[in-house]
Write an enzyme that holds these catalytic residues in place. Structure first.
Site, PDB file in Angstrom:
ATOM      1  N   ASP A  12       0.855  -1.187   0.000  1.00  0.00           N
ATOM      2  CA  ASP A  12       0.000   0.000   0.000  1.00  0.00           C
ATOM      3  C   ASP A  12       0.889   1.235   0.000  1.00  0.00           C
ATOM      4  O   ASP A  12       2.069   1.180   0.378  1.00  0.00           O
ATOM      5  CB  ASP A  12      -0.931   0.011   1.211  1.00  0.00           C
ATOM      6  CG  ASP A  12      -2.124   0.950   1.020  1.00  0.00           C
ATOM      7  OD1 ASP A  12      -2.283   1.468  -0.100  1.00  0.00           O
ATOM      8  OD2 ASP A  12      -2.881   1.164   1.973  1.00  0.00           O
ATOM      9  N   ASP A  38      -3.247  -2.965  -2.740  1.00  0.00           N
ATOM     10  CA  ASP A  38      -4.421  -2.158  -2.438  1.00  0.00           C
ATOM     11  C   ASP A  38      -4.450  -0.980  -3.397  1.00  0.00           C
ATOM     12  O   ASP A  38      -3.588  -0.098  -3.339  1.00  0.00           O
ATOM     13  CB  ASP A  38      -4.368  -1.675  -0.990  1.00  0.00           C
ATOM     14  CG  ASP A  38      -5.686  -1.060  -0.533  1.00  0.00           C
ATOM     15  OD1 ASP A  38      -6.578  -0.889  -1.382  1.00  0.00           O
ATOM     16  OD2 ASP A  38      -5.816  -0.757   0.660  1.00  0.00           O
TER      17      ASP A  38
END
Length: 820
Positions: A599, A669
């Site tokens: 992420d 993500d």
């Protein structure tokens, strides 16, 4: 420029246009794209899956080659926020370009001018502001028409033939979406950005200068079960302040640090311009430019003041206000639509979204949640009311009939599966095993049963201000007692009492103690929540040194549920010092796998940098993790950074286990499919070097937390473990939806997983079950979470670095969960 002294504000909402850095008026945004529904509501029994019958429509798309359907679990009947398009225009659509002379930039004015003479066309048509679509070919090419504007200006409108669009073409789908947006406008909805909102149904919250606007986000697209209309029920927070009002407040409250405070308040926010209802992200503020600044326009220089007065009849009242700067979105730059920034006048920009103060206000957030957190049954009824409202307007029905469009009155129904419940494993060497209940929460068992493994608590420190001595001493006893019940050997801590809870006292004392002793973890008890103090402690412990830290507020330990709070804190502390509370059963097929989460989070102080975190499992029980944080400078190559972090992570795995992993599963993500396909290809090149050839197994999965689909089981939320790999999935993708949480309030939001690359040999069923297992392993919560644990760990790590540390942490912490 001198400090501005705001003195006025534009009243009302008037259309407008911004100005680009090249000092020429900004071009209009992209034309809206659109789709549609029809018929009347008939709510059927849920007994059977509703089928579109012989009118089921399929737009040809390149299908995913391979099997993406799993088989494990119990079948379950579901419905979703999709409607079938049971009939659409299956004939050629003709596309035309439209030019205005003299040139007119305002989309709404172009549409109004074209509406004056559209009767000359004699066919069903759509005009987006720049492009015309018709159901039949026009009699002449080019077709020249004339119209007169409100100011008496005569316009020559020239329509030129471009091409034919056939059923199945990509552009054909865009036309359907344009039709749909046209229908939504007939409902008197207001288009802001790309979504539609009902200003007449707005909810006023005057004490916080805000309004809540309900609305709809719609899309027409080919899905597995045919051409579907997706309808998402949304809300937009509209503040009754302009950006100029915020600037005035900052000048009144922080005159000495005016420019700094204005940037803190406005950078990163989203505004809506009063004149064209478009949204812009504020990337910068220029205090050197004002509405009195000039730019080239039609061969002459013109000021912003005169430009808005001439083009939009807007009188800008404050001539000394700074200008807001918005940069084009990456997708527009990639498509060649320019990378020049856009200038905005603050008094013409309405603020949207929550301020930090609003988010901290429990009363406000609870009040907002009462309007936005609808139950599944309420959501279903709202969707039916939307369809009834749509089909209750004769002009909408007439427009749909002209395009031969209909929608079924019922929500889409299909079958999914509920994956088998997982078994939680605790106790030394995994000696205890118990099934997860239907509520996907095992908090009570965690409190009463021994942890999977215990970290080291031989030497740890509790530091607190003098006024908290009594509460802290009592709470430390609770910590030790709770830890003992979980099988953790927690020694009594060293303690240090401070005169106050000032930032400097904590840092000076920690610095002094670490100079002559080694500590496993430092627990800092603080009087209240202060971001500067939290950031300073974390930065010193994680970046300047390499020691675990835990920060506990006074409110946390004085709310009357100390044992519950103590349990959560002991779990965090144990993970930080190398322990693990639980795991789940891992079949032989999945052993030797390394699971990675990734992420990225933007730095809160420097908008030109971001920090990413790659967090990877280091053992078969997924209870030990290694992190590789990276710093990403704006404009630099993200691919090379991720690949370098991947290489170091594989080296760490090999060092710990004596061998490379049998398979690498990478969860990212994000929502940028194009970028992720490029990253996946680069990662495969790195893996080929590390594995010395193509004999490696690799899966790249894109994780979307925010998707528009909502899934219902009858009129309730589906149970945790519900997986959907058909019906609403896309035929050209290897994708599936997973509901991993048990939600008691509101409507559950499923997570969308898209497999972008896979040569692992694992079946769809294996990937779905592995993903669900990983949602049980986030040690900050004794229950399932929305995404796989490595993804959430990566989010926690990147957020801590970007919000508190602002530089890479000490590498000695890479093998710990210091960011929990």
């Amino acid at each position: 420029m001198d400090t501005p002294r705001p003195h006025g504000r534009a009243r009302g909402r008037i259309p407008s246009q911004s100005v680009s850095r090249s000092r020429s008026p900004i071009r209009p945004g992209p034309s809206p794209k659109v789709a549609t529904p029809s018929t009347s509501r008939q709510q059927q029994g849920f007994g059977q899956t509703s089928q579109p019958g012989p009118s089921k429509l399929l737009i040809p798309v390149k299908k995913f080659e391979g099997s993406k359907k799993g088989s494990a679990g119990t079948p379950i009947e579901l419905q979703s926020n999709f409607f079938y398009l049971s009939s659409v225009p299956q004939f050629t659509v003709y596309q035309f370009s439209v030019q205005f002379e003299p040139e007119e930039e305002r989309t709404h004015v172009r549409k109004a001018l074209f509406a004056e003479c559209k009767s000359e066309l004699g066919v069903a048509n759509l005009f987006s502001g720049a492009t015309l679509f018709t159901s039949k070919k026009l009699p002449r090419n080019p077709l020249v028409m004339e119209a007169k504007g409100k100011e008496g200006t005569s316009f020559k409108i020239t329509v030129n033939y471009v091409k034919q669009l056939h059923f199945g073409d990509h552009e054909y789908n865009l036309v359907l979406n344009i039709i749909w947006k046209k229908l939504l406008r007939m409902l008197n909805l207001k288009m802001i950005g790309r979504k539609f909102y009902d200003a007449n149904a707005k909810i006023n919250i005057p004490e916080f200068n805000m309004q809540l606007w309900p609305g709809y986000n719609t899309t027409v697209r080919q899905h597995e079960d045919g051409l579907l209309l997706s309808v998402s029920l949304i809300h937009k927070v509209m503040r009754t302040q302009t950006a100029l009002d915020v600037i005035k407040d900052m000048y009144r409250l922080h005159r000495d640090q005016f420019q700094v405070k204005v940037k803190e308040a406005l950078l990163g926010t989203v505004v809506v311009t009063m004149f064209n209802d478009r949204t812009y992200h504020i990337d910068d503020i220029t205090f050197e430019e004002t509405p009195k600044s000039s730019f080239p326009f039609n061969g002459n220089n013109i000021t912003f003041i005169d430009y808005y007065k001439l083009k939009y009849q807007i009188i800008i009242k404050n001539h000394d206000q700074p200008l807001l700067v918005s940069k084009n979105k990456a997708r527009l730059i990639r498509t060649g639509q320019g990378d020049q920034p856009i200038f905005l006048v603050p008094e013409l920009c309405c603020m949207t979204g929550y301020t930090d103060e609003m988010r901290k206000n429990f009363q406000l957030m609870n009040r907002v949640a009462n309007h936005t957190r609808s139950s599944p049954n309420e959501k279903i009824n709202q969707l039916f009311r939307f369809a009834e409202r749509l089909l209750g307007k004769p002009e909408i029905v007439k427009e749909m009939n002209e395009w031969n469009m209909k929608i079924t009155p019922n929500l889409l129904r299909f079958h999914g599966r509920v994956l088998p419940n997982e078994n939680i494993i605790q106790g030394q060497n995994g000696s205890l095993k118990y099934p997860v209940g239907s509520n996907a929460d095992w908090t009570n068992q965690v409190k009463a049963k021994p942890a999977l493994s215990s970290g080291t608590f031989n030497s740890w420190l509790a530091i607190y201000p003098q006024f908290m001595k009594r509460e802290v001493c009592s709470f430390l006893n609770d910590l030790i007692r709770v830890g003992s019940g979980m099988g953790l050997r927690i020694a009594h801590p060293k303690t240090k009492e401070l005169q106050s809870d000032s930032l400097s006292e904590y840092i000076n004392e920690i610095q002094s103690l670490l100079s002559h002793m080694a500590l496993d973890i430092i627990v800092c008890f603080v009087g209240d929540v202060r971001v500067d103090r939290y950031n300073a402690i974390k930065k010193y412990c994680c970046a300047n040194r390499s020691v675990m830290s835990q920060i506990v507020t006074r409110r946390s330990i004085t709310r009357g549920n100390n044992l519950s709070i103590a349990t959560k804190i002991v779990l965090q502390m144990n993970c930080k010092v190398g322990g693990a509370p639980w795991t789940v059963a891992n079949p032989t097929l999945l052993q030797g796998i390394m699971v990675i989460g990734f992420d990225v989070s933007k730095d809160s102080l420097n908008r030109n940098i971001a920090f990413g975190a790659l967090v990877a499992s280091m053992n078969d029980s997924f209870s030990s993790y290694h992190s590789q944080p990276i710093e990403i400078n704006k404009g630099h190559d993200l691919n090379s950074k991720i690949c370098s972090a991947l290489q170091k992570t594989l080296e760490a795995y090999e060092k710990k286990n004596g061998t490379l992993p049998t398979k690498v599963v990478f969860y990212r993500d994000g929502e940028d499919e194009f970028q992720d396909v490029c990253i996946a290809e680069k990662m495969k090149e790195v893996l080929q070097i590390i594995y010395k050839g193509p004999d490696f197994k690799f899966i790249y999965i894109l994780v979307s937390r925010r998707c528009n689909a909502r899934i219902f089981h009858r009129t309730t939320n589906p149970p945790a473990g519900t997986v959907v790999d058909g019906g609403i999935t896309l035929p050209e993708r290897y994708d599936f939806y997973l509901v991993s949480q048990s939600v008691r309030q509101g409507t559950v939001n499923p997570t969308l997983y898209q497999v972008l690359s896979d040569n692992s040999g694992l079946t769809a069923c294996h990937i779905q079950r592995l993903t669900y297992k990983l949602t049980h392993l986030y040690y900050n919560w004794s229950g399932t979470i929305k995404v796989p644990a490595p993804v959430q760990y990566a989010k926690k790590c990147s957020t801590l670095i970007s919000q508190a540390l602002h530089k890479l942490p000490n590498p000695d912490l890479n093998n710990t969960l210091y960011y929990l």
